[in-house]
Motif scaffolding. Structure first.
Motif, short mmCIF file in Angstrom:
data_model
loop_
_atom_site.label_atom_id
_atom_site.label_comp_id
_atom_site.label_asym_id
_atom_site.label_seq_id
_atom_site.Cartn_x
_atom_site.Cartn_y
_atom_site.Cartn_z
N ASN A 142 -2.60 -46.56 -6.12
CA ASN A 142 -2.17 -47.21 -5.00
C ASN A 142 -1.75 -46.35 -4.15
O ASN A 142 -1.23 -46.17 -3.05
CB ASN A 142 -0.63 -46.43 -5.38
N GLU A 143 -3.42 -46.23 -3.28
CA GLU A 143 -4.07 -46.11 -2.45
C GLU A 143 -3.48 -45.98 -1.56
O GLU A 143 -3.75 -47.61 -1.28
CB GLU A 143 -5.45 -45.82 -1.88
N ARG A 144 -3.44 -45.68 -0.05
CA ARG A 144 -2.45 -47.17 1.72
C ARG A 144 -2.42 -46.13 2.65
O ARG A 144 -2.69 -44.88 1.70
CB ARG A 144 -1.26 -47.52 1.11
N THR A 145 -1.86 -46.18 3.63
CA THR A 145 -2.23 -45.52 4.67
C THR A 145 -0.70 -46.02 5.57
O THR A 145 -0.44 -46.57 5.05
CB THR A 145 -2.98 -46.01 6.18
N GLU A 146 0.16 -44.45 5.45
CA GLU A 146 1.26 -43.93 5.94
C GLU A 146 1.68 -43.67 7.00
O GLU A 146 0.87 -42.14 7.28
CB GLU A 146 2.34 -43.69 5.12
N GLY A 147 1.83 -43.94 8.34
CA GLY A 147 2.04 -43.37 9.50
C GLY A 147 0.99 -43.27 9.95
O GLY A 147 0.34 -41.99 10.15
N GLY A 148 -0.58 -43.57 10.24
CA GLY A 148 -1.81 -42.83 9.67
C GLY A 148 -1.90 -41.92 9.51
O GLY A 148 -3.26 -41.18 9.52
N GLU A 149 -1.97 -41.64 8.10
CA GLU A 149 -2.55 -40.71 7.51
C GLU A 149 -2.63 -41.71 6.13
O GLU A 149 -1.55 -42.20 5.21
CB GLU A 149 -1.37 -39.41 6.82
N LYS A 150 -3.34 -41.45 5.14
CA LYS A 150 -3.88 -41.95 3.77
C LYS A 150 -2.88 -41.23 2.54
O LYS A 150 -2.57 -39.99 2.59
CB LYS A 150 -5.30 -41.35 3.71
N ILE A 151 -2.43 -41.76 2.17
CA ILE A 151 -1.89 -40.79 0.64
C ILE A 151 -1.95 -42.07 -0.57
O ILE A 151 -2.50 -43.14 -0.67
CB ILE A 151 -0.26 -41.61 1.17
N ALA A 152 -2.05 -41.40 -1.89
CA ALA A 152 -1.64 -41.99 -2.30
C ALA A 152 -1.57 -41.31 -4.21
O ALA A 152 -0.36 -40.12 -3.33
CB ALA A 152 -3.79 -41.91 -3.45
N ASP A 153 -1.21 -41.95 -4.97
CA ASP A 153 -0.01 -41.31 -6.51
C ASP A 153 -1.44 -40.32 -6.94
O ASP A 153 -2.23 -41.84 -7.36
CB ASP A 153 0.63 -41.63 -7.09
N ILE A 154 -1.72 -39.53 -7.61
CA ILE A 154 -2.54 -39.00 -8.46
C ILE A 154 -1.88 -38.70 -10.06
O ILE A 154 -0.91 -38.26 -9.89
CB ILE A 154 -2.61 -37.28 -7.92
N VAL B 258 -0.17 -35.64 -16.38
CA VAL B 258 1.32 -35.41 -14.92
C VAL B 258 0.58 -36.60 -13.85
O VAL B 258 -0.66 -36.68 -13.42
CB VAL B 258 1.30 -34.30 -14.01
N GLU B 259 1.42 -36.50 -13.28
CA GLU B 259 1.73 -38.09 -12.08
C GLU B 259 2.30 -37.53 -10.51
O GLU B 259 3.35 -37.18 -10.86
CB GLU B 259 2.35 -39.60 -12.94
N ILE B 260 1.38 -37.41 -10.16
CA ILE B 260 2.68 -36.88 -8.38
C ILE B 260 2.20 -37.70 -7.47
O ILE B 260 1.32 -38.82 -7.27
CB ILE B 260 1.13 -35.90 -8.16
N LYS B 261 3.54 -38.09 -6.70
CA LYS B 261 3.99 -39.26 -5.86
C LYS B 261 3.27 -38.61 -4.39
O LYS B 261 3.41 -37.97 -4.02
CB LYS B 261 5.48 -40.40 -6.61
N ASP B 262 3.05 -40.04 -4.09
CA ASP B 262 2.50 -40.00 -2.13
C ASP B 262 1.82 -38.42 -1.71
O ASP B 262 3.12 -38.14 -1.13
CB ASP B 262 4.50 -39.77 -2.01
N VAL B 263 0.98 -38.42 -2.63
CA VAL B 263 0.46 -37.10 -1.66
C VAL B 263 -0.31 -37.65 -0.74
O VAL B 263 -1.58 -38.19 -0.66
CB VAL B 263 -0.55 -36.61 -2.43
N CYS B 264 0.02 -36.40 0.39
CA CYS B 264 -1.18 -36.19 1.67
C CYS B 264 -3.20 -36.37 0.81
O CYS B 264 -3.34 -36.07 0.45
CB CYS B 264 -0.61 -35.61 2.75
N MET B 265 -3.59 -38.09 1.64
CA MET B 265 -4.66 -37.69 1.14
C MET B 265 -6.08 -37.57 2.02
O MET B 265 -6.97 -38.45 2.35
CB MET B 265 -5.54 -38.85 0.35
#
Ligand code: S3P
Length: 438
Positions: free
Chosen positions: A285-297, A256-263
């Motif tokens: 795809n680790e990145r920071t958006e709106g001050g929070e880390k996000i990634a796909d799992i 399973v791939e889960i998109k855009d999860v808060c990390m």
């Protein structure tokens, strides 16, 4: 109450986009309601808990509405500008709404009467009553529980408060009460708890700083900031993602791939634990958006082994113990959960309800006041009807267990899932889960 039966699933595969984070959704509506001007929120979680927050602020003079494009707008009442509601505020099942709103009301010159459902009325509120009464609010409660009446003040006093328990809700309530004060409100925490309140306050324009002192977090908020409406995008909820990740960990051949999860690292203890157990998890795809880390799992099935989870990890996976217990049931060897006394005061006594549910489905356990052990085995019998006790995470956890147990597992109340993850059943079925309404 509506039963739902979960049966052995042959394949669990696909791409999942799960809803927005519950903690951030509450805070976006709360701070939007306290700001001047309009806040636009993309990715708001449309669950019963979050709607309870929106409805409470609508009764206190702010306005939260859904736009045609699916985003939400909050028109703020301004800091200090909330008005007294002319009816009781019912917080339903939501502890976060209740405790954070208690903090906000403390700093406003209004009186609010709050109540909640059968689960929420059993939960301790004295943990918030203590700091806010020190700051000058007056609270009349039912022995530290709901229903309660809070009389706030526009002369709230800033305090320095060392948290007696690791709780983001108590930290947040104290900081939010301090917003309308004229000085610095200081909260000290020994273990870092989720920091979305701090991140979001900064985003709205408040001056707030976290320093490390003698190994503790010292959070200092400057009173009376100008909070201005902002645009916010809310990342997917890692606690909701955990049910999908766990399913892939126990159903053979899954992917399973889960998109855009808060990390945010204050939320990722569950993933750390699964990796220690031998799970096949990749973060892309680790990145920071709106001050929070996000990634796909990306998660694939792998055989797991039991582990000893340190008490220091509790705050970063506090909501994930029920689902981790399900994963641990299928692992080889024992998994020990240490320092988890707080589980006893969640939506249900989660330590007891989890242990009872596991035992009913043939899994052996050991337990103490603030610890428990799950004895794992590749084959879990299943076959029981699990009482959910108005606890959404218990309901979802045992549905996940049924995907891999020998006999189906039934939960007695599927509606409780609407508190945090209304699309759970559809999304799981889309990935291959065998669920049947009874
Ligand atoms: C939350 C904090 C946690 C968590 C709850 C949400 C929050 O509670 O269990 O689901 O949004 O601040 P505690 O901080 O009381 O542990």
């Amino acid at each position: 109450m509506q039963n739902l039966k979960s049966s052995k699933t042959k394949s669990f595969k696909g791409i999942a986009k799960i809803p927005g984070d519950k903690s951030m959704s509450h805070r976006a509506i709360m701070l939007g309601s306290l700001a001047v001007g309009q806040t636009n929120i993309t990715g708001l979680l449309e669950s019963e808990d979050v709607m309870a927050t929106a409805s409470a602020f609508n009764k206190m003079g702010a306005k939260t509405i859904k736009n045609d494009d699916g985003s939400w707008s909050v028109t703020g009442a301004g800091l200090g500008g909330l008005r007294q509601p002319n009816d009781v505020i019912n917080m339903g099942n939501s502890g976060t709404s209740t405790r954070l709103i208690m903090g906000i009301v403390a700093g406003h010159n209004i009186k609010v009467i709050m109540t909640g459902d059968d689960s929420l009325r059993l939960r301790p509120m004295d943990r918030v009553i203590n700091p806010i009464t020190q700051m000058g609010a007056i609270v009349d409660s039912n022995d530290g529980k709901l229903p309660l009446v809070i009389r706030g003040t526009n002369e709230i006093m800033p305090i320095t408060y060392e948290l007696p328990i690791a709780s983001a809700q108590v930290k947040s309530a104290t900081l939010l009460a301090g917003l309308t004060s004229r000085g610095d409100t200081v909260v000290i925490e020994s273990e870092p708890t989720r920091n979305h309140t701090e991140n979001m306050l900064r985003h709205f324009g408040a001056e707030i700083e976290t320093k490390k002192q003698d190994g503790k977090n010292v959070i200092v908020l400057k009173g009376s900031p100008v909070l201005k409406g902002v645009n916010i995008t809310i990342a997917c909820d890692p606690s909701s993602a955990s049910f999908i990740v766990a399913s892939a960990c126990i159903v053979k051949n899954s992917k399973v791939e889960i998109k855009d999860v808060c990390m945010n690292p204050t939320r990722t203890g569950f993933f750390t634990t699964l990796i220690e157990m031998g799970a096949n998890i990749e973060f892309k795809n680790e990145r920071t958006e709106g001050g929070e880390k996000i990634a796909d799992i990306i998660v694939k099935y792998a055989p797991l082994k039991g582990v000893d989870i340190p008490a220091s990890r509790v705050p970063s996976m506090i909501d994930e113990y029920p689902i981790l217990s399900i994963v641990a049931s299928f692992a080889s060897g024992k998994t020990k959960m240490n320092g988890v006394g707080e589980l006893r005061v969640k939506e249900s006594d989660r330590l007891q309800v989890v242990v009872d549910g596991l035992n009913a489905n043939g899994v052996k356990t050991q337990q103490g006041q603030d610890w428990y052990v799950v004895c794992g085995n590749e084959n879990v019998r299943g076959g029981a009807v699990v009482k959910t006790n108005l606890d959404h995470r218990i309901a979802m956890s045992f549905l996940v267990m049924g995907l891999a147990s020998d006999s189906p597992i039934t939960i007695d109340d599927v509606n409780t899932i609407k508190s945090s993850f209304p699309s759970f059943v559809d999304l799981m079925q889309h990935l291959g889960a065998e669920f049947l309404y009874e």
